[in-house]
Design a protein around this motif. Structure first.
Motif: not given
Length: 148
Positions: A1-3, A8-17
């Protein structure tokens, strides 16, 4: 689950920035002053999503790396303080300052100097997060490693 959370959080952060960066660049280059004001005043609201997303990415990454990360995990861990410092010391204050100036319609030399700094710092964070994503994909075997 942590993976999954980390990915997902990393990809979302990159897309947001990247969205913040592109919105800023495109509005400054091609849109009206009203559009620039809208973009610059909307970006700080995006922090309500971005900051927890980056925290989830960093926290889950440290948990996945374990006590003594090596190899690509070590490289990812070493980039995180740079990403965080860039965001906390440059990007957040710059975005808040630019939102204030834009709301007041004060598009002066200081505004554009801070805008240039924000774009440069944002590009640096996009690059660093992209490198972390690349290394994560290599670690998962989803991206080939180059032969030495």
């Amino acid at each position: 689950m942590i993976k999954i959370i980390h990915s997902v959080a990393g990809a979302f952060a990159l897309v947001t920035i990247a969205t913040f960066w592109l919105s800023t660049a495109l509005s400054e280059l091609f849109a009206s002053q009203a559009a620039v004001v809208a973009v610059k005043t909307a970006i700080p609201w995006g922090f309500l999503i971005l900051i927890p997303t980056l925290a989830a990415t960093g926290g889950s990454g440290f948990a996945l790396a374990g006590g003594r990360p090596a190899g690509l995990a070590s490289a990812k861990v070493k980039r995180m303080p740079l990403i965080a410092a860039n965001g906390i010391l440059i990007l957040i204050p710059a975005a808040l300052f630019l939102a204030f100036k834009a709301r007041a319609a004060k598009f002066d030399t200081v505004f554009y100097a801070v805008q240039a700094l924000e774009l440069a710092a944002g590009a640096a964070n996009i690059t660093l997060l992209g490198l972390n994503m690349r290394d994560g994909l290599k670690m998962k075997g989803r991206l080939r490693r180059r032969p030495a």
